[in-house]
Design an enzyme around this catalytic site. Sequence first.
Site, short mmCIF file in Angstrom:
data_model
loop_
_atom_site.label_atom_id
_atom_site.label_comp_id
_atom_site.label_asym_id
_atom_site.label_seq_id
_atom_site.Cartn_x
_atom_site.Cartn_y
_atom_site.Cartn_z
N SER A 254 0.86 -1.18 0.00
CA SER A 254 0.00 0.00 0.00
C SER A 254 0.90 1.23 0.00
CB SER A 254 -0.88 0.00 1.25
OG SER A 254 -0.05 0.16 2.38
N LYS A 255 0.30 2.39 -0.04
CA LYS A 255 1.06 3.65 -0.04
C LYS A 255 2.06 3.69 1.10
CE LYS A 255 -0.64 6.86 -3.06
NZ LYS A 255 -2.08 6.84 -3.33
N ARG A 256 1.59 3.21 2.25
CA ARG A 256 2.41 3.20 3.46
C ARG A 256 3.74 2.46 3.23
NH1 ARG A 256 1.97 -0.60 7.46
NH2 ARG A 256 0.29 -1.59 6.32
N HIS A 257 3.72 1.44 2.39
CA HIS A 257 4.92 0.64 2.14
C HIS A 257 5.78 1.19 1.02
CE1 HIS A 257 2.09 -2.55 3.66
NE2 HIS A 257 3.11 -2.68 4.46
N GLY A 258 5.27 2.14 0.30
CA GLY A 258 6.04 2.63 -0.83
C GLY A 258 5.42 2.28 -2.16
#
Length: 474
Positions: A254-258
């Site tokens: 997800s966005k959180r992971h890059g």
Amino acid sequence: MASESSTPTGEVVTRFAPSPTGFLHIGGARTALFNWLYARHHGGRTLLRIEDTDAKRSTQEAIDAIIEGLDWMGLDYDAPPLFQSDRAERHAEVAWQLLKAGHAYKCFATPEELEAMREEQRALKKPLRYDGRWRDRDPAEAPAGAPFTIRLKTPEAGETTIHDRVQGAVTVKNEELDDYIILRADGTPTYMLAVVVDDHDMGVTHVIRGDDHLNNAFRQLPIIRAMNDIEGGWPDPIYAHIPLIHGSDGAKLSKRHGALGVEAYRDEFGILPEALFNYLLRLGWGHGDREEITREEAVALFDLGGVGKSPSRFDMKKLENLNGHYLREAENARLAALVAARIGEGADEALLARAMPVLKVRAKNLNEVVEGAGFLFAKRPLAMTEKAASLLEGDARPILRKIYEALRGENDWTSEALEATTKALAEEQGLGLGKLAQPMRAALTGTTTSPGIFDVLVLLGRDEALARLDAQAA
Ligand code: GLU
């Protein structure tokens, strides 16, 4: 050795088919990379298709970002991009062909009727599937002029097996596939039909894509086989469904992971395209335990057999380590231009190019190079970090005065000569070289980390270096 292609001519044609509803995120970039590499490895062609049929969610901005991102990564295509939305008429034509040949049929069920059908299925806890109510019914039974959709007649019995190049043999019972819509009541084609028709018309031999599309393959194949039955020349494509990329914690990316657009890696994180290329290649594909693989080597080595079946984990640290490697390999003039653009006004590209050999060795990304280059363009009086200021306490400033005097007498402004002079002074004062180098670093750069202090003196040039020392000396 057996050829990997099953097409009559043996030519390999791959395609990348992004939906421009968002940027080119790294999962998409990796799919693009694998398609590109597979085609280049086999001396085939690779094509780009923009799947922009969802007019509400597709944007020009996303199309531009995708094309720019692919270009930045050095992925080139053998034809201009094909826009799926331009081809609705052709898609509809195939739907009508399927209808005429009896591989598809008109369905007059109204939306309300279909909703009631699903309601019932829900109540009985049955899978929600179109029940084929118009499959064998005479269209003449429909009210005159009633709107209809065209549905594919999918096989009812037996099973379908796909010999996927990554997933192996995967089998689905045909009863699980319902007769889905290929042409809507308003005459527009559905996505499932468009993909199949475009792949055929583009001559695609190998469909390499994320494994979130594996289920779609079982729905797409019946169209392909029906068309092959009607007119021939529609061979099953070779499928390779590659596992998705997960975050470092194993959860879906997800966005959180890059899961950002590739431009974020370029702009925000200062990653070089060859580093992202190498990293994405290694993410899910292996050749022994080789980490650093150049573009040329990748073309020579890539094959689908090396693609693993389990999801790979995105690891920013590994990407940065590779990036550090490629920074050290990169031409200084090229890096100087990139860094100058990031610094903007006041950056001296020629000076950056001269400084680059010592700047890039310690950096993992371009931001760190920019940071490391800061001292070159700092204006007097230099701003000091807290740590640097503490290095100027005690007897540091009188020592700086002695250094200043000694270096002012130095005519040979080379790092060897400057080092010799500074060492001689340290000896004369009975001090370790560090005792001199630390306040020098603070005075010359305003920081406590920099390239070697004699390199710093040379890069700043005699006048500026002496002025900086003088400014802090007591
Ligand atoms: N447009 C689809 C996507 O972006 C890919 C379709 C395909 O590869 O068949 O996920």
